[in-house]
Structures are given as structure tokens and as C-alpha cells.
Design an enzyme around this catalytic site. Structure first.
Site, PDB file in Angstrom:
ATOM      1  N   GLU A 239       0.811  -1.192  -0.238  1.00 16.24           N
ATOM      2  CA  GLU A 239      -0.455   0.048  -0.003  1.00 16.24           C
ATOM      3  C   GLU A 239       0.780   1.251   0.145  1.00 16.24           C
ATOM      4  O   GLU A 239       1.653   2.019   0.858  1.00 16.24           O
ATOM      5  CB  GLU A 239      -0.913   0.022   1.445  1.00 16.24           C
ATOM      6  CG  GLU A 239      -1.687  -0.947   1.504  1.00 16.24           C
ATOM      7  CD  GLU A 239      -2.978  -0.542   0.176  1.00 16.24           C
ATOM      8  OE1 GLU A 239      -3.456   0.680  -0.099  1.00 16.24           O
ATOM      9  OE2 GLU A 239      -4.082  -2.011   0.672  1.00 16.24           O
ATOM     10  N   CYS A 273      -2.179   9.279   2.027  1.00 14.52           N
ATOM     11  CA  CYS A 273      -2.345   8.939   1.146  1.00 14.52           C
ATOM     12  C   CYS A 273      -3.092   8.596   0.304  1.00 14.52           C
ATOM     13  O   CYS A 273      -3.062   9.269  -1.146  1.00 14.52           O
ATOM     14  CB  CYS A 273      -1.686   6.846   1.359  1.00 14.52           C
ATOM     15  SG  CYS A 273      -2.765   6.070   2.167  1.00 14.52           S
TER      16      CYS A 273
END
Ligand code: NAD
Length: 493
Positions: A239, A273
Site C-alpha cells: 500500500e 495517502c
């Protein structure tokens, strides 16, 4: 004991607003990481033997403890990251909801299921079930030190694995809090352990023989993780970073879009993010969007007092990157409509326009409270520009007629229509990226399956008239099978 003790080297975690020492933690060596993984292997066998219901009951117990002590956890998050206490509460609330969902749904998603055996194997009963991998190593970032790693930790635990967690060196206290409260809920065995330190400790976890390594952090570190895991063929979940875009169509609710862009870009001081970093706006609504956004942004101020909406930049080195992206945007012809100042700890909300697509501020992850706003003639141009990034994590579309169509075409793992980042709060939806944003999925059924190994089982119910798996097979059987397969699949279309 759930954390590894007896080490001589330590490091401090600091409050980024004051540089005060929040806590002191060991730098765990490769031997200590290996020892933690060996202990986890034994604990994993016990944890797996509890079955879905036994694990769910204990995970719900842990969830209850986190919920009742959430304010205390938010204090640790606030101290180590600098984000406002209320923002820390939001990520904790989302993590609690995800934990509850994973515990409740693990049996349904991963438990044994019948599959059709097909005509050729119709004498067989067929099943698939997802068995635990054993020990999962989780390496986490600092920006959402509860929500982000819990997307792996809670789902891996619910799937029947033990977990060894290496939190960011900026947020070890948050990791310690999570591991300690889990031990309150599950005191029997070290099912969830902590190792602390820097990159070397994380690299040691990659090499320690875990069943899978779940990494959340930058794409650059993701590459190193993959290289380290490749040595032992350890599977990885990556990720990584993002450069998420928002598209604003001509028929969008401009006020709502400006509100979404502001929060998506500036909340957590842009250190998200799936934060919005680029906005592509239809020329028909561009002027009103820019005016509304700039007006709303005037109320958002960086600081650590109660009136400040965003906190400090957690990692001092990031200040230089943010400063560099703003400077490059200006150098290449961009204009600053708001903000533009980056101090020793804080970056003010910054709105940039007329920034060329080649600029670092458009190409690279800024991870600060900045937005580039770009005028486009239509949504095809918006999509072309948005999709030209090497990153593709989340994204947002503000539109009425074409919302769904644009959401599908926006490259990336998740898109919210007429809101920002909503997908992260829906536990049943998978979360993950494309390209430099990584691969694999946390959250939802896909996130549970990520931490299980599909196991296929057949049981012969009766001897088949046409048995293929025997040397006693005759030429007649072969001819009959050939005829059958031609009947089934040989038809010209
Ligand atoms: P980072 O890559 O610097 O560090 C992440 C973790 O990796 C830390 O625990 C660090 O100690 C460890 N690490 C560093 N070098 C290592 C090595 N060689 N081997 C093993 N481990 C190593 O990232 P960060 O600054 O902590 O986090 C910010 C980044 O994370 C941003 O790029 C952000 O977009 C990304 N992020 C992604 C998601 C997502 O879900 N996709 C969520 C949150 C943050």
C-alpha cells in the site's frame, strides 16, 4: 509478554510540534525480530485453533477496549503525529468499525464453501476454504498510525494469523498501545507482537520467514520491501503513496466540490495517502470553483492551538519536499493563490493554479497541504491528465450526469462520487492501489482473502463411469471422453 525486551539501543519518538520526547523504544535487532516471529508461530497455531467464532469473540473484546479508551489512544496519536485530537479520533473510530466488520465477516468470506465440480468431475464434491498464512508481518507508516496498519492487522487477525507489527519510527507509542490493549483482550498467547526500530528492523521482518508481509508506506520503501521479501519468496502486499485527483464537471455542485477539495487536500496537513493533491475543473465552473475554494481555505490555519485546523508536518524532512514542490510550481509558471509558506514545523494551506503538468507539484507526491487547480475544456481532458500519473490510489469525482462513468474511468483502486475519501470508511469495500501506489487489497472481503490461502478439497462421492485418473483407463473411455468434450465445447459459433 507481547513485546521484545532486553535490548541496549533505543530511540526516542518526538512530538513534532515541540520536539518533546514522547517515549523511548528499543531498536530491535534481526535476532530479536526472528525470535518474535518464532514466538508468533506458536501463538498462531493456538489462535487458528480457536476458529472463526473464538477469534471473533476476542476481536470484539479488543474492539470494545479500544472504543472505551479511544480518547487515551487519540492522545498518543496527537503527541506523536501532531494532528488535532479530533482528527485522531476520526481515524480511531474508522479503525474500530473495520475491526468489528472483519471479526463479524471472516467466517462468511473465508469459511468452507461448496463449488460446482463440473460435468467431467460430477462424481466429486468440491470445496474451497481460506486457511491462515501463519504469521503476518505488518510494517506501517506514521500518517494514520491507527487506521492504516489496522487495515492489515485486524483483517489478518480475523483471518486466523498471528501478527508481528513494526510501526513507523515516528509513531512507536501508538503501536505499543495497540499491542498492549490486544494483550488485555487476549492474554493467553503473544498473538499480536510489536517490534520497533528503523528501516533495518523492518527489513529484518521481511527476512524473518513470515507468511506474508503487509507494507504501507512510500513507493520507494515498497521497492526495498519487495526486494528483501524476494530473497525468501515471501508474498507482499504493498500500500504505497498517491497523487489523487479530483474531477469537477460542469454540472457539479461547486460549493460541495470546493468543500471536498479543501478537506481532501488540507486535512491532516495533506499527509494522507488518499488525500486530494490535484484538481481538474471544467472551464465552465473553473472561476467559481477557484473563488469558492480560496474563500473557504482562508479559515484553515496550521498550528497546534485549539483554533488551528491542521497540525505540524510530522516528518521534518517532508518540509523540504513541500517547499521544493511549491518552488518548482512557481518556477515553471504556476501562481500561488493562497499560502505558499512553509516554516520550520508548519506548512500553510497552499492553492496553486496554472501549474504545468510536468511540474513536480503535479507529478510527485507532495504529502503537504497543497492543491494544484487546473482548468480543462471537458472531462476527457480531465481524465487524460488525471490518469497520466504513475500513482493511482484513490480519487474523487464531483458530477451529476456522468458521475459513475467518470468514476469508472478514473485510474486507481477507489473513487468517491460527490464526496472525498468516503470509500475508506466503508468496511465492505476493498482498498488499494495501481502502479506506483502498490497492489493487493486491505479491507472488505478482498482484504480478508489477502490474509488467507485458498485450499481446494475434493471428495469422491461415487466411482465415475468415465474415470480419467487411472492407468486402468481404456481406449473406449478415452474415445467417450473425447466425444463428450466435443459435444460440450466443440460447437462452431
Ligand atoms: P516510509 O516508506 O518512509 O516508511 C514506512 C515504514 O517502512 C516505516 O515503518 C519504516 O520504518 C519502514 N521502512 C523504511 N525502510 C525500510 C526498509 N528498507 N525495509 C523495511 N521497512 C522499512 O513511509 P512513511 O513516511 O512512514 O509514510 C508515508 C508514505 O506512506 C506516503 O507515501 C503515503 O502515501 C504512504 N501511505 C500509503 C497508504 C496506503 O494505504 N496506500 C496509507 C498511508 C500512507
Amino acid at each position: 509478554m507481547t513485546s521484545v525486551q532486553s535490548t541496549t539501543t533505543t530511540f526516542d519518538s518526538l512530538n513534532p510540534a515541540t520536539d518533546e520526547v514522547v517515549g523511548t523504544h528499543p531498536v530491535h535487532t534481526a535476532e530479536q525480530v526472528g525470535a518474535a516471529v518464532r514466538r508468533a508461530e506458536a501463538a498462531a497455531a493456538w489462535w487458528a485453533s480457536l476458529g472463526f467464532d473464538g477469534r471473533a469473540e476476542r476481536l470484539q473484546r479488543w474492539k470494545g477496549i479500544i472504543t472505551r479508551r479511544a480518547a487515551q489512544l487519540a492522545d498518543v496519536v496527537h503527541a506523536e503525529t501532531g494532528k488535532p485530537h479530533a482528527d485522531a479520533m476520526i481515524e480511531i473510530i474508522l479503525a474500530i468499525d473495520h475491526t468489528a466488520w472483519a471479526a463479524k465477516n471472516a467466517r462468511k468470506v473465508l469459511g468452507a464453501k461448496r463449488r460446482s465440480p463440473g460435468l467431467l468431475m460430477s462424481n466429486q464434491a468440491a470445496w474451497v476454504e481460506y486457511q491462515p498464512l501463519g504469521v503476518v508481518g505488518v510494517i506501517g507508516p506514521w500518517n494514520y498510525p491507527v487506521f492504516t496498519p489496522m487495515g492489515s492487522i485486524a483483517y489478518a487477525l480475523a483471518a486466523g494469523n498471528a501478527v508481528v507489527f513494526k510501526p513507523s519510527e515516528h509513531t512507536p507509542g501508538v503501536g505499543q498501545w495497540l499491542v498492549d490493549t490486544f494483550a488485555d483482550a487476549v492474554p493467553e498467547h503473544p498473538v499480536f507482537q510489536l517490534v520497533t526500530g528503523f528501516g533495518e528492523t523492518g527489513a529484518a521482518l521481511c527476512r524473518a520467514g513470515v507468511g506474508k508481509l503487509a507494507f504501507t508506506g512510500s513507493a520507494a520503501t515498497g521497492r526495498k520491501i519487495m526486494a528483501a521479501c524476494a530473497e525468501t519468496l515471501t508474498p507482499v502486499l504493498i500500500e504505497a503513496g498517491g497523487k489523487d485527483a479530483m474531477l469537477v464537471d460542469a454540472d457539479a455542485d461547486v460549493d460541495a466540490a470546493a468543500d471536498g477539495a479543501l478537506w481532501g487536500g488540507m486535512s491532516n496537513a495533506g499527509q494522507t495517502c488518499v488525500g486530494i493533491e490535484r484538481v481538474y475543473v471544467h472551464e465552465q465552473v473553473y472561476d467559481s470553483f477557484v473563488t469558492t475554494l480560496t474563500e473557504k481555505a482562508k479559515d484553515v490555519r496550521a498550528g497546534s492551538d485549539s483554533g488551528a485546523k491542521i497540525g505540524p508536518i510530522t516528518m521534518p524532512a517532508q518540509l523540504e519536499i513541500i517547499r521544493g514542490h511549491i518552488a518548482d510550481a512557481i518556477r515553471s509558471g504556476g501562481r500561488v493563490l493562497l499560502g505558499g509558506t512553509v516554516g520550520d514545523r508548519y506548512a500553510e494551506p497552499t492553492i496553486l493554479v496554472d501549474v504545468p503538468e510536468s511540474s513536480e507539484a503535479v507529478q510527485e507526491e507532495t504529502f503537504g497541504p497543497t492543491l494544484t487547480i487546473t482548468k480543462v475544456k471537458d472531462m476527457d481532458e480531465a481524465l487524460d491528465k488525471a490518469n497520466a500519473s504513475k500513482y493511482a490510489l484513490g480519487g474523487s469525482v464531483f458530477a451529476k450526469a456522468k458521475g459513475m462513468e467518470l468514476a469508472r474511468k478514473l485510474r486507481g483502486g477507489m473513487t468517491s462520487i460527490n464526496s472525498v475519501i468516503s470509500f475508506a470508511g466503508v468496511p465492505s469495500l476493498p482498498f488499494g492501489g495501481v502502479g506506483d501506489s502498490g497492489f493487493g487489497r486491505i479491507h472488505g472481503p478482498e482484504g480478508l482473502r489477502e490474509f488467507g490461502r485458498p485450499k481446494a478439497i475434493t471428495r469422491q462421492r461415487f466411482a465415475a463411469p468415465l474415470t480419467l485418473t487411472t492407468f486402468a483407463r481404456t481406449a473406449k473411455v478415452d474415445a467417450q471422453v473425447a466425444k463428450l468434450i466435443t459435444l460440450l465445447h466443440g460447437k462452431r459459433r
